[in-house]
Design a protein around this motif. Structure first.
Motif: not given
Length: 153
Positions: A1-23
């Motif tokens: 995951m890249d170093e995006t701002a936390f917490p996400p500020a909008d839907l785009e940032a939120f959805l990009q933060m969702c990308a990945g493998r999750w247990m």
């Protein structure tokens, strides 16, 4: 995951933060089930991909067993949920607390899901299903931890 701002500020940032493998650890409470079957829990893994498709954002969710679904987030708040068996329509909303709410009707049942991040690699989801007259019929809770690669030397 890249170093995006936390917490996400909008839907785009939120959805990009969702990308990945999750247990995940999921619990389901079926309020209409028999006394010995009202609760189930299971563990699983999902892979989430986020991509822009014109003015729409898409999340593709693939479970370890091969099942997959797609969530399409329209710029106007429209939501489309697609799986192998169905397509459902609803609405999404990015909330001031940096969570996303999804609302979908399934017959006479209203499903409301809230998704939020506690940390960039810890995501929580809660879902309630309510009958047309307002009676709760089901609740689900899921905690998900992102799988991260160990640091490279």
């Amino acid at each position: 995951m890249d170093e995006t701002a936390f917490p996400p500020a909008d839907l785009e940032a939120f959805l990009q933060m969702c990308a990945g493998r999750w247990m995940s650890l999921r619990s389901r409470f079926d309020l209409e089930a028999a006394e010995d079957q009202w609760h189930t829990s299971d563990r699983g893994e999902v892979t989430v991909n986020a991509a822009r498709q014109g003015s729409t954002w898409a999340l593709t969710v693939e479970a370890a067993d091969g099942a997959s679904s797609e969530l399409l987030f329209g710029a106007d708040g429209a939501l489309t949920l697609r799986s192998q068996a169905s397509e459902r329509l609803g609405h999404w909303q990015f909330r001031p607390d940096a969570s996303v709410e999804l609302e979908v009707m399934e017959g006479d049942t209203r499903l409301l899901e809230r998704i939020w991040f506690i940390k960039p690699n810890l995501r929580l989801r809660s879902t309630t299903a309510t009958a047309a007259e307002g009676t709760p019929v089901q609740a689900r809770f899921c905690s998900e931890i992102r799988r991260v690669s160990p640091p490279q030397p």
